[in-house]
Structures are given as structure tokens and as C-alpha cells.
Design a protein around this motif. Structure first.
Motif, PDB file in Angstrom:
ATOM      1  N   VAL A 236      -2.940   0.773   2.820  1.00  0.00           N
ATOM      2  CA  VAL A 236      -1.661   0.939   2.126  1.00  0.00           C
ATOM      3  C   VAL A 236      -0.677   1.692   3.020  1.00  0.00           C
ATOM      4  O   VAL A 236      -1.022   2.730   3.601  1.00  0.00           O
ATOM      5  N   LEU A 237       0.539   1.165   3.106  1.00  0.00           N
ATOM      6  CA  LEU A 237       1.628   1.844   3.796  1.00  0.00           C
ATOM      7  C   LEU A 237       2.457   2.558   2.742  1.00  0.00           C
ATOM      8  O   LEU A 237       3.059   1.913   1.869  1.00  0.00           O
ATOM      9  N   GLU A 238       2.492   3.885   2.805  1.00  0.00           N
ATOM     10  CA  GLU A 238       3.211   4.677   1.818  1.00  0.00           C
ATOM     11  C   GLU A 238       4.568   5.087   2.379  1.00  0.00           C
ATOM     12  O   GLU A 238       4.672   5.553   3.514  1.00  0.00           O
ATOM     13  N   ILE A 239       5.605   4.930   1.557  1.00  0.00           N
ATOM     14  CA  ILE A 239       6.967   5.178   2.008  1.00  0.00           C
ATOM     15  C   ILE A 239       7.686   6.030   0.973  1.00  0.00           C
ATOM     16  O   ILE A 239       7.713   5.693  -0.222  1.00  0.00           O
ATOM     17  N   ASP A 240       8.276   7.131   1.401  1.00  0.00           N
ATOM     18  CA  ASP A 240       9.128   7.923   0.513  1.00  0.00           C
ATOM     19  C   ASP A 240      10.317   7.051   0.125  1.00  0.00           C
ATOM     20  O   ASP A 240      11.069   6.587   0.995  1.00  0.00           O
ATOM     21  N   TYR A 241      10.503   6.839  -1.185  1.00  0.00           N
ATOM     22  CA  TYR A 241      11.426   5.796  -1.613  1.00  0.00           C
ATOM     23  C   TYR A 241      12.222   6.233  -2.833  1.00  0.00           C
ATOM     24  O   TYR A 241      11.904   7.234  -3.486  1.00  0.00           O
ATOM     25  N   VAL A 242      13.248   5.441  -3.156  1.00  0.00           N
ATOM     26  CA  VAL A 242      14.138   5.781  -4.260  1.00  0.00           C
ATOM     27  C   VAL A 242      13.520   5.449  -5.614  1.00  0.00           C
ATOM     28  O   VAL A 242      14.037   5.870  -6.654  1.00  0.00           O
ATOM     29  N   GLU A 243      12.441   4.678  -5.634  1.00  0.00           N
ATOM     30  CA  GLU A 243      11.759   4.346  -6.875  1.00  0.00           C
ATOM     31  C   GLU A 243      10.270   4.245  -6.615  1.00  0.00           C
ATOM     32  O   GLU A 243       9.830   4.166  -5.465  1.00  0.00           O
ATOM     33  N   ASP A 244       9.503   4.243  -7.671  1.00  0.00           N
ATOM     34  CA  ASP A 244       8.056   4.151  -7.546  1.00  0.00           C
ATOM     35  C   ASP A 244       7.617   2.722  -7.849  1.00  0.00           C
ATOM     36  O   ASP A 244       7.810   2.244  -8.982  1.00  0.00           O
ATOM     37  N   ARG A 245       7.060   2.045  -6.862  1.00  0.00           N
ATOM     38  CA  ARG A 245       6.582   0.685  -7.099  1.00  0.00           C
ATOM     39  C   ARG A 245       5.575   0.285  -6.035  1.00  0.00           C
ATOM     40  O   ARG A 245       5.437   0.941  -4.994  1.00  0.00           O
ATOM     41  N   ASP A 246       4.878  -0.813  -6.317  1.00  0.00           N
ATOM     42  CA  ASP A 246       3.876  -1.350  -5.409  1.00  0.00           C
ATOM     43  C   ASP A 246       4.300  -2.736  -4.944  1.00  0.00           C
ATOM     44  O   ASP A 246       4.823  -3.536  -5.732  1.00  0.00           O
ATOM     45  N   LEU A 247       4.066  -3.006  -3.677  1.00  0.00           N
ATOM     46  CA  LEU A 247       4.337  -4.320  -3.097  1.00  0.00           C
ATOM     47  C   LEU A 247       3.037  -4.840  -2.503  1.00  0.00           C
ATOM     48  O   LEU A 247       2.512  -4.272  -1.542  1.00  0.00           O
ATOM     49  N   HIS A 248       2.496  -5.894  -3.098  1.00  0.00           N
ATOM     50  CA  HIS A 248       1.269  -6.512  -2.613  1.00  0.00           C
ATOM     51  C   HIS A 248       1.643  -7.711  -1.742  1.00  0.00           C
ATOM     52  O   HIS A 248       2.245  -8.676  -2.223  1.00  0.00           O
ATOM     53  N   LEU A 249       1.289  -7.646  -0.474  1.00  0.00           N
ATOM     54  CA  LEU A 249       1.683  -8.705   0.454  1.00  0.00           C
ATOM     55  C   LEU A 249       0.903  -9.996   0.215  1.00  0.00           C
ATOM     56  O   LEU A 249       1.444 -11.097   0.398  1.00  0.00           O
ATOM     57  N   ASP A 250      -0.355  -9.895  -0.141  1.00  0.00           N
ATOM     58  CA  ASP A 250      -1.163 -11.067  -0.504  1.00  0.00           C
ATOM     59  C   ASP A 250      -1.128 -12.166   0.555  1.00  0.00           C
ATOM     60  O   ASP A 250      -0.998 -13.347   0.246  1.00  0.00           O
TER      61      ASP A 250
END
Length: 329
Positions: free
Chosen positions: A189-203
Motif C-alpha cells: 500500500v502506498l499511503e499519501i497524506d491527502y485531503v480526504e480519506d479513501r482507498d484506491l485499488h489498482l486491480d
């Protein structure tokens, strides 16, 4: 926090942009006009842009058309930064115009719900309205980004050279773990400090990494998880001061055998130690040569961890193509 989840297949499908993405640079530069944060890093560009836009038709179009649909906020429409823009501004604008109307309507509606976008944005469901927006984007690019294009290209090229070297030396772990502050690689998992909390599954789709000149501090991904995945990220170091104007002394010093050989060596990027070994000189002497070349505007220097990497600027590449250093040698 944004969490990008990789499968083993995704790790083989990571791509680093080969050149600046013009539409992402337009978006981020518009953000730079909307905030004072980081303005010191773009001071020359900001002053020139303010002068260019002041009391002009283009300046009015930027305030009326561009800024309202590209707010510096948690959301702006994805269709403004199509994947195809990697091939150039014209291709990117054509892809924007060709975006399905249903998708445009949904993204405009989300813009209005999240940031209070302008009512006129609803007209963008019509391709003719997107064509007019595209004309404004092109005019803006030509007026305020193209004049700085050499610096933009040079810094992106230097970033590619650094990332390529890191990948060769340390693999994908080193590449993903060293992109920018606020990005952490915790496999898979690549974790990024971001403006919202969400998950992106590349699949299995892979990920295109897009370094951006005008992106400041915070990486940005598409809001919709379904298209081809991209992550734009800021260049790691702060903007270096512009090189001194080439003087007769610095250009005259360039026309020597050793420095011409140094310029040719740096065409593919090299560290100070590698340059010294290639030239058969001491590291201190190699440093002197790179200082002269940098002050002449012919190379740029980037630091990555404990390594200093030198690469050509567009001016240096052009000079090398003319054969001047080779003739001098």
C-alpha cells in the motif's frame, strides 16, 4: 489519507511520465494563483503572470471561466485532466472535448455540490462549451506557462533521471518510498497524506506517476477510481534560484576540452563522483566544472538523499546538438 493498493501485476505496470503533463500543469498553476502558500517558490512566474493577465481579455477569462471550474479545493472535475494529455496539449484538449456528456454532467454536479461551482458550468455538457473552455485553456497555457517551458522541462527531466537511478539502485521499493514528503510505501500500500480519506485499488491497471512543476506539497489523484490511475506529485526539492546570466567568462570557460567532455557525459546524467572518474580528475575539479556549466545554464543539479545528480537543461542539450563543445574539444 489516500491509500493506493497494489497487486503484484501493478508493481510491473508503474510508469513515470516522460514529460510534463500540460493540463495538470495548467490546473496546478491556477491553484498557485489562488493562494499565497508556496508563492515564494514561484515568485518570478507569479510576477510575470500577474503582469501578463492584468487588465486583459485573457485575465478576465481566467477569472470567469478557469478559476471557477478549477478551484483550489478538495475537488475539481477529472475530465479537465484526461489521461491522453500525456501526449501533448492538443491531444489532451481534444480528449477533454470528447468526454461523454453524462460523465461531464456528473462531475459538474459534484463540483457544485462540494465547492459551489458556477451555474454556467452546467453548459459544459455541450461539446461546444467545452471547445470554448479548451480555447481559454490553450490561450492561458501559451501566455503564462509556455514562456517558462524550458525550466519546466528541465526540472521534470532531472526528476526522471533521479527516479530512474533510484529504481535501478533500490528497485520499486526505493522508487515508491522516495517520491515526495507525505508519501509512504508500506507494501503493498502506498499511503499519501491527502485531503480526504479513501482507498484506491489498482486491480492490475498499474499507475502512472506524474511529477509536476506547479504542484505544491500535496500529491493529487483523480477523484474517480474507475479510469486509468494516475498520481501527480510535487518535485521533491524546492525551486532552485535561477542560474546566473551566462557571462562571457562562463561561456568562454566552457570552450575547453575537459568541460566539453563533461557536457557530453552529463547528457545521460551523472553524479559528481562518476563524472570525476570519467574525466580522470578529482571530485573537487569535477565540482568546479559542474559549477561553471550550471552557472552558464547548461546543466541542472538535483540532490536525492546522499547523491547529487547532474543533467542537461534544454539549453545544454541544444548546445550539445550543435556540436559546439565537440568542436571546441
Amino acid at each position: 489519507m489516500l491509500r493506493i493498493h497494489f497487486t503484484p501485476a501493478d508493481l510491473t505496470r508503474i510508469r513515470l511520465a516522460t514529460r510534463p503533463d500540460p493540463l495538470w500543469e495548467i490546473v496546478f498553476s491556477l491553484h498557485r494563483l489562488q493562494t499565497s502558500q508556496g508563492r515564494w517558490a514561484y515568485a518570478d512566474w507569479y510576477r510575470a503572470t500577474q503582469d501578463t493577465l492584468a487588465n486583459t481579455t485573457l485575465g478576465k477569462a481566467v477569472r470567469r471561466l478557469l478559476v471557477p471550474v478549477v478551484p483550489r479545493a478538495a475537488y475539481f472535475p477529472d475530465f479537465l485532466t484526461p489521461y491522453e494529455a500525456a501526449e501533448g496539449l492538443g491531444v489532451g484538449l481534444a480528449a477533454m472535448v470528447d468526454t461523454p456528456s453524462a460523465r461531464v454532467a456528473a462531475e459538474v454536479r459534484r463540483l457544485q455540490e462540494t465547492t459551489g461551482g458556477p451555474l454556467w458550468a452546467r453548459s459544459l455538457v455541450e461539446s461546444r462549451a467545452r471547445e470554448e473552455l479548451g480555447k481559454a485553456l490553450r490561450a492561458y497555457h501559451d501566455a503564462v506557462i509556455a514562456p517558462f517551458q524550458d525550466d519546466v522541462f528541465a526540472r521534470i527531466a532531472a526528476e526522471r533521471a533521479v527516479r530512474a537511478r533510484v529504481t535501478v539502485d533500490t528497485g520499486v521499493d526505493g522508487l515508491l518510498g522516495g517520491l515526495a514528503p507525505g508519501i509512504r510505501w508500506r507494501p503493498p500500500v502506498l499511503e499519501i497524506d491527502y485531503v480526504e480519506d479513501r482507498d484506491l485499488h489498482l486491480d492490475g491497471r498499474g499507475l502512472r506517476l506524474i511529477p509536476s512543476y506547479f504542484c505544491w506539497r500535496t500529491p493529487v489523484a483523480l477523484a474517480d477510481n474507475t479510469p486509468r490511475a494516475v498520481l501527480t506529485y510535487p518535485l521533491r526539492d524546492t525551486r532552485a534560484p535561477a542560474p546566473e546570466h551566462p557571462s562571457g567568462v562562463s561561456l568562454g570557460a566552457l570552450l575547453g576540452k575537459t568541460r566539453a567532455a563533461a557536457l557530453r557525459t552529463l547528457a545521460h546524467g551523472a553524479t559528481t563522483t562518476e563524472l570525476a572518474q570519467y574525466l580522470g580528475v578529482s571530485p573537487a575539479t569535477a565540482t568546479h566544472h559542474t559549477t561553471v556549466l550550471r552557472n552558464a545554464g547548461l546543466i541542472t543539479t538535483r540532490r536525492s538523499q546522499n547523491t547529487v545528480l547532474h543533467t542537461l537543461t534544454p539549453v545544454g542539450a541544444a548546445l550539445l546538438r550543435t556540436g559546439t563543445p565537440r568542436s571546441a574539444a
